[in-house]
Write an enzyme that holds these catalytic residues in place. Structure first.
Site, mmCIF file in Angstrom:
data_model
loop_
_atom_site.group_PDB
_atom_site.id
_atom_site.type_symbol
_atom_site.label_atom_id
_atom_site.label_comp_id
_atom_site.label_asym_id
_atom_site.label_seq_id
_atom_site.Cartn_x
_atom_site.Cartn_y
_atom_site.Cartn_z
ATOM 1 N N THR A 142 13.554 6.670 -30.189
ATOM 2 C CA THR A 142 12.203 6.712 -30.744
ATOM 3 C C THR A 142 12.162 7.196 -32.194
ATOM 4 O O THR A 142 11.537 6.583 -33.052
ATOM 5 C CB THR A 142 11.283 7.603 -29.884
ATOM 6 O OG1 THR A 142 11.247 7.081 -28.556
ATOM 7 C CG2 THR A 142 9.874 7.619 -30.449
ATOM 8 N N ALA A 143 12.803 8.308 -32.500
ATOM 9 C CA ALA A 143 12.699 8.898 -33.838
ATOM 10 C C ALA A 143 13.918 8.630 -34.708
ATOM 11 O O ALA A 143 14.024 9.176 -35.809
ATOM 12 C CB ALA A 143 12.487 10.407 -33.717
ATOM 13 N N ALA A 144 14.829 7.770 -34.255
ATOM 14 C CA ALA A 144 16.089 7.573 -34.971
ATOM 15 C C ALA A 144 15.864 7.057 -36.390
ATOM 16 O O ALA A 144 16.435 7.574 -37.357
ATOM 17 C CB ALA A 144 16.993 6.622 -34.199
ATOM 18 N N GLY A 145 15.031 6.033 -36.526
ATOM 19 C CA GLY A 145 14.765 5.475 -37.851
ATOM 20 C C GLY A 145 14.073 6.468 -38.770
ATOM 21 O O GLY A 145 14.372 6.545 -39.962
ATOM 22 N N ASP A 146 13.155 7.241 -38.213
ATOM 23 C CA ASP A 146 12.450 8.248 -39.012
ATOM 24 C C ASP A 146 13.404 9.342 -39.461
ATOM 25 O O ASP A 146 13.329 9.832 -40.591
ATOM 26 C CB ASP A 146 11.304 8.859 -38.206
ATOM 27 C CG ASP A 146 10.276 7.826 -37.789
ATOM 28 O OD1 ASP A 146 10.086 6.848 -38.535
ATOM 29 O OD2 ASP A 146 9.677 8.006 -36.716
ATOM 30 N N THR A 150 18.390 12.783 -27.585
ATOM 31 C CA THR A 150 17.423 13.578 -26.820
ATOM 32 C C THR A 150 16.129 12.801 -26.681
ATOM 33 O O THR A 150 15.699 12.114 -27.614
ATOM 34 C CB THR A 150 17.133 14.919 -27.535
ATOM 35 O OG1 THR A 150 18.365 15.611 -27.732
ATOM 36 C CG2 THR A 150 16.194 15.784 -26.724
ATOM 37 N N ASN A 178 1.100 11.659 -34.860
ATOM 38 C CA ASN A 178 0.596 11.237 -33.557
ATOM 39 C C ASN A 178 0.890 12.254 -32.463
ATOM 40 O O ASN A 178 1.818 13.055 -32.576
ATOM 41 C CB ASN A 178 1.264 9.917 -33.116
ATOM 42 C CG ASN A 178 0.985 8.777 -34.050
ATOM 43 O OD1 ASN A 178 -0.065 8.694 -34.658
ATOM 44 N ND2 ASN A 178 1.959 7.880 -34.162
#
Length: 314
Positions: free
Chosen positions: A252-256, A289, A12
């Site tokens: 936002t990207a922690a799980g990824d 971040t 995305n």
């Protein structure tokens, strides 16, 4: 590069707005910043595994628009091989609008665009590399028929399969039988199982949720629980692992990042607790971040963090 990881998933163009608090319905709040980043669960996971050192191939689809050019260049610059990233002439690149408050909590609206138009031909183009990969990982931000198809092809090729069921969309029961490792977060796990943590102690909740997936054919379950850490169960081995104590800026990207790190450990045949600890560290660092892929850290950065926090994992 001694390990190969294949990621089938979403990519995305993220628009991230930050304010002191999230707006209520019908309300406008003044923001402190607006930025644009490359995101998507699939491409975030691919970037994390690549930055840890795995040879990482990404299977997906973008539009032929300017956003598509930006996201393709973005993940390629992070070391991800994009030869299987299809360019659609009829659909726009997926886009996410993300709103973040001062505590790091977020709300997200996602328009999938070309992410939902992946075909068997796109997946089949990568079969040669899938056949020699240690790990194949996918998520639910793409069309569900390709989640099933990709897992089926990867299982047939002998790759270890990882399903990150995010978002928690309906899945045919046959999908679970193709999954070696499933990695839901708390909310996703509750959505599938219907078992709510508010109704029981955390230990009981985690075990019962994991058993639900195991009963449907999944071989191993790893539930991520944010500041409460992560939990693993496969019917024989059970692990509770604490989270690292941090002050998140943007989750936002922690799980990824957890999934990319966890998959890297699995690909290298590490003990499961070591895989979880690496995933926890990747997720913690990504929370420090603003943004998605710009917050994802390299192998050396993750190892330094682990050394400072708990001592080097062995």
């Amino acid at each position: 590069m001694s390990t190969k990881i294949i990621v089938l998933g979403s990519i995305n163009y993220d628009i991230v707005a930050k304010s002191t608090r999230l707006p209520n319905i019908g309300e406008t709040v003044e923001g402190t910043s607006i930025d644009m980043y490359v995101g998507g669960k699939g491409s975030n996971q691919a970037v994390q595994s690549a930055m840890l050192g795995a040879q990482t191939f990404f299977i997906g689809s973008t539009g032929s628009d300017q956003q598509g050019i930006a996201v393709r260049n973005g993940i390629s610059s992070k070391g991800v091989d994009i030869r299987y990233l299809y360019i659609s002439s009829t659909h726009r690149t997926g886009c996410a609008s993300i709103f973040i408050d001062s505590s790091g909590d977020n709300k997200l609206v996602y328009a999938p665009g070309s992410n939902k138009t992946i075909t068997q031909d796109i997946v089949d183009a990568a079969l040669k590399d899938i056949a020699t990969a240690e790990v194949f990982i996918t998520q639910n931000e793409i069309n569900s028929d390709m989640v099933y198809y990709g897992l089926k092809k990867a299982r047939a090729a002998g790759a270890t399969t990882v399903l990150n069921p995010a978002p928690a969309l309906p899945l045919d029961k046959i999908v679970f039988k193709l999954v070696d490792y499933i990695t839901p977060n708390e909310t996703e796990s509750e959505t599938y199982t219907g078992l709510l943590r508010s109704n029981m102690k955390l230990d009981d909740w985690a075990r019962k949720n994991a058993e639900w997936f195991l009963e449907r054919g999944v071989k191993n379950v790893c539930i991520t629980m944010g500041e409460k850490g992560s939990y693993f169960y496969n019917g024989k081995e059970e692990i509770y692992l604490d989270a690292f104590k941090i002050t998140p800026v943007d989750t936002t990207a922690a799980g990824d990042s957890f999934n990319g790190g966890f998959a890297y450990g699995i690909a290298n045949k590490w003990p499961i607790q070591k895989c979880m600890e690496l995933g926890n560290a990747c997720g913690a660092l990504a929370s420090l971040t603003i943004g998605a892929q710009n917050s994802i850290c390299s192998f050396d950065e993750v190892m330094n963090f682990l050394t400072n926090q708990r001592g080097k994992i062995t």
